[in-house]
Write a protein that holds these residues in place. Structure first.
Motif, short mmCIF file in Angstrom:
data_model
loop_
_atom_site.label_atom_id
_atom_site.label_comp_id
_atom_site.label_asym_id
_atom_site.label_seq_id
_atom_site.Cartn_x
_atom_site.Cartn_y
_atom_site.Cartn_z
N ASP A 197 28.90 38.31 43.45
CA ASP A 197 27.99 37.09 44.26
C ASP A 197 26.60 37.09 44.54
OD1 ASP A 197 26.59 35.65 46.34
OD2 ASP A 197 28.76 35.50 47.73
N ASP A 310 28.23 34.99 36.86
CA ASP A 310 28.38 35.85 37.88
C ASP A 310 28.82 37.20 37.82
OD1 ASP A 310 26.45 34.45 39.24
OD2 ASP A 310 28.01 33.33 39.90
N GLN A 346 36.15 35.42 42.61
CA GLN A 346 35.91 33.95 42.46
C GLN A 346 36.68 33.44 43.47
OE1 GLN A 346 35.35 34.26 38.19
NE2 GLN A 346 32.75 34.49 38.78
N PRO A 347 36.27 31.96 43.29
CA PRO A 347 37.11 30.95 43.92
C PRO A 347 38.60 31.05 42.73
CG PRO A 347 35.19 30.09 43.35
CD PRO A 347 35.00 31.75 42.96
N ASP A 348 39.53 31.11 44.22
CA ASP A 348 40.55 31.03 44.15
C ASP A 348 41.35 31.97 44.48
OD1 ASP A 348 40.62 28.27 45.11
OD2 ASP A 348 40.24 27.56 42.90
N HIS A 349 40.69 33.14 43.53
CA HIS A 349 40.69 34.61 43.97
C HIS A 349 40.93 35.39 44.92
CE1 HIS A 349 41.05 33.05 39.75
NE2 HIS A 349 41.91 34.32 39.03
N VAL A 350 41.65 37.45 44.81
CA VAL A 350 40.99 37.82 45.39
C VAL A 350 40.83 39.13 44.38
CG1 VAL A 350 42.68 36.85 47.86
CG2 VAL A 350 43.30 37.91 45.91
N HIS A 519 41.43 41.73 39.96
CA HIS A 519 40.97 40.22 40.17
C HIS A 519 42.63 39.74 40.10
CE1 HIS A 519 38.07 36.58 39.88
NE2 HIS A 519 38.14 36.96 40.60
N VAL A 522 44.54 33.94 43.34
CA VAL A 522 44.91 34.19 45.20
C VAL A 522 46.44 34.21 45.56
CG1 VAL A 522 45.18 32.14 46.08
CG2 VAL A 522 45.13 33.98 48.07
N SER A 559 38.92 40.01 49.71
CA SER A 559 38.11 39.10 48.94
C SER A 559 36.67 40.04 48.67
CB SER A 559 37.46 38.11 50.60
OG SER A 559 38.44 37.41 50.96
N ARG A 560 36.47 40.62 49.32
CA ARG A 560 34.73 41.75 48.87
C ARG A 560 34.90 43.21 49.21
NH1 ARG A 560 30.11 38.53 48.80
NH2 ARG A 560 30.73 36.24 50.00
#
Length: 566
Positions: A197, A310, A346-350, A519, A522, A559-560
């Motif tokens: 991020d 990114d 990233q979006p839609d991922h965990v 990665h 989701v 998520s992080r």
């Protein structure tokens, strides 16, 4: 080798495949496309190294199931780090390593003096039995015929390596498979990168190092402000304190002495006990964290290594040349904890984050074959039954077990070790024998077959004496047989996770000693988590050969990276 083994070689825009049933050359793109069509679960691709053979395939997005990496197999079978093609060839041919032809020196008379000067251009092997140096460098393989010869030679070397590893130990060939898979994974990690991020990273760097500066003058002012947060706590003359360079350990010791804190050095573990004694110590330790981010993980690091997509990228290696741990560049293995919130899915991922619990003592139970220690591993917390067996508190038991593996014998650890030797004589005897090998500058193999050559370890003792150096070698080997085996299990686990989660769109993005970060989309997160855990059970059972020792992994969906426990 088995018919399913096919050797791959790339160079100078060309590609080649060789096996007893395959002989093919073409452009790099043509050969990559052919491999994509040929790839099946039964094919094991052979190459000199992942950098040479796998990188073009990884760059093209070809997902390979199995491989044999000659460089990694050489490091396993013969020890050390150096594993160029010439060295790998000479090892399996039984040639004297000291007679390896060297790299060009630029001397005007060198060409006239070298054996290669009279060697026919298409001949790969010199009269002394070694490979010609320009082939080892990759310069010779400029024609389809030469590249095909290079691939065939790789096939032959891999066959001889397999025979050597079969003789080295019952698990060595299997270890070569997982080490090769780890080298392939390294190429994929370098390609894919770690999600970052960027906005969060900028904010965290600013908090520690201050805002971006536009000139050296601004940068110097920010450094002075950062230094002042420490120096304002100094006693005495403010001007004298301002002249102290906090980046100079000797001057920092003088600064601390000025407030009554006399220390032999300024290492963190030495200063920690003084945190409550004087506010300058806490300020200094906080300054160090900020300084590290400012100088090593600041805006320049962010701009240089985090791409427009990114993703943080750096080179990866499957073996560190010592005990065999994976390593990475550009901060991927050393990212400060303060920056971990910036590692974000990233979006839609965990992320599915998993780490091996108490991995090294559990490995000790396997490699030593100690049934009593193996019984202790059935507990979620291995140190609890060990503490009960020793009649001590859990923290003491933990210190004792770690001290046993790292060779510490003084203080409280030394007393606790006596209890360990009585309660678990098989495990402690195993470690003592490893220490004795190091002391004698001997060699031994890890549980998975990696050769550890203690005679090449140049660790210096504190007093520089011969005895101290030998003792350091002993401690190195004592730990290497555990750390090396743990690395072998970890890589087998990572390779299994890679294979078992690929159909879910999951991607390993970080391997950190005993920790995996995967990665994943989701919608598949829970299934990925389940497979990561079951992959450990499967790979540990195959690696150890039984279920007598229990391995555990703490796997969570986050998520992080900073959301992870511990």
């Amino acid at each position: 080798m088995s018919p399913e083994h096919v050797a791959v070689a790339f160079g100078h825009g060309l590609g080649a495949l060789w096996a007893p049933h395959v002989s093919l050359t073409g452009s790099e793109a043509e050969v990559v496309a052919h491999i994509r069509r040929l790839e099946t679960a039964g094919t094991r691709w052979v190459w000199w190294s992942a950098a040479e053979g796998a990188r073009p395939l990884v760059a093209a997005g070809v997902a390979l199931a199995r491989c044999w990496d000659i460089a990694e197999a050489h490091r396993l079978a013969y020890g050390g780090w150096l594993a160029d093609a010439g060295r790998c060839w000479s090892a399996v041919r039984g040639l004297d390593e000291t007679t390896l032809p060297g790299a060009p020196t630029g001397d005007l008379f060198e060409v006239a003096a070298t054996t290669d000067a009279a060697l026919p251009e298409d001949e790969l092997v010199r009269p002394d039995g070694h490979l010609r140096p320009d082939a080892v460098r990759g310069d010779w393989q400029r024609t389809p015929g030469r590249l095909l010869r290079w691939a065939r030679t790789a096939y032959d070397v891999a066959e001889l390596q397999r025979s050597a590893l079969n003789e080295a130990g019952p698990r060595a060939v299997t270890t070569a498979h997982s080490e090769s898979a780890a080298a392939l994974l390294c190429e994929e990690l370098a390609r894919d990168g770690l999600p970052i991020d960027r906005v969060c990273a900028e904010q965290l760097i600013a908090q520690a190092a201050g805002p971006r500066t536009r000139s050296e003058g601004e940068a110097a002012e920010v450094r002075r402000d950062r230094d002042q947060a420490v120096l304002r706590h100094a006693a005495g003359n403010a001007a004298a304190a301002a002249a102290v360079d906090l980046r100079n350990p000797a001057q920092v010791r003088q600064l601390l002495a000025g407030v009554g804190i006399v220390v032999p050095n300024t290492r963190k573990w030495v200063l920690e006990p003084y945190r409550e004694t004087h506010p300058i110590v806490d300020a200094l330790l906080l300054w160090r964290k900020a300084e590290r981010i400012a100088t090593t993980y600041g805006y320049s690091w962010l701009d240089s290594h985090v791409g427009p997509d990114d993703r943080l990228r750096g080179g990866w290696t499957a073996c560190d040349g010592g005990a065999g741990r994976m390593t990475a560049q550009n901060g991927l293995h050393n990212l400060p904890a303060a920056l971990r919130p910036a590692v974000a899915a990233q979006p839609d991922h965990v992320f599915v984050r998993a780490d091996l619990g108490q991995i090294e003592p559990r490995v000790l139970a396997v490699v030593s074959g100690d049934p009593r220690f193996a019984a202790a591993t059935q507990a979620d917390d291995l140190y609890a039954p060990v503490a009960a067996a020793l009649g001590v508190e859990r923290p003491v038991a933990k210190v004792a077990v770690l001290a046993a593996m790292y060779g510490q014998r003084s203080g409280a650890a030394g007393e606790a070790l006596k209890g360990l030797e009585r309660a678990y004589p098989v495990a402690m005897g195993f470690l003592d024998r490893a220490y004795a090998v190091g002391l004698a500058r001997g060699s031994l193999r890890t549980f998975g077959g990696r050769l550890i050559r203690s005679g090449s370890v140049l660790a210096e003792g504190d007093d520089g004496t011969l005895a101290a150096r030998d003792a350091a070698r002993g401690r190195f080997v004592r730990n290497a047989v555990i750390q090396g085996a743990a690395a072998e299990l970890f890589k087998a686990w990572a390779a299994t996770v890679r294979a078992m989660t690929a159909d879910l769109g999951a991607q390993i993005v970080l391997c950190l000693h005993d920790e995996l970060l995967v990665h994943a989309p989701v919608e598949h997160a829970e299934e990925v988590r389940t497979r990561v855990v079951s992959s450990l059970e499967d790979s540990a059972r195959r690696w150890s050969g039984s279920s007598a020792v229990r391995f555990v992994a703490d796997a969570s969906i986050i998520s992080r990276w900073s959301d992870a426990k511990g």
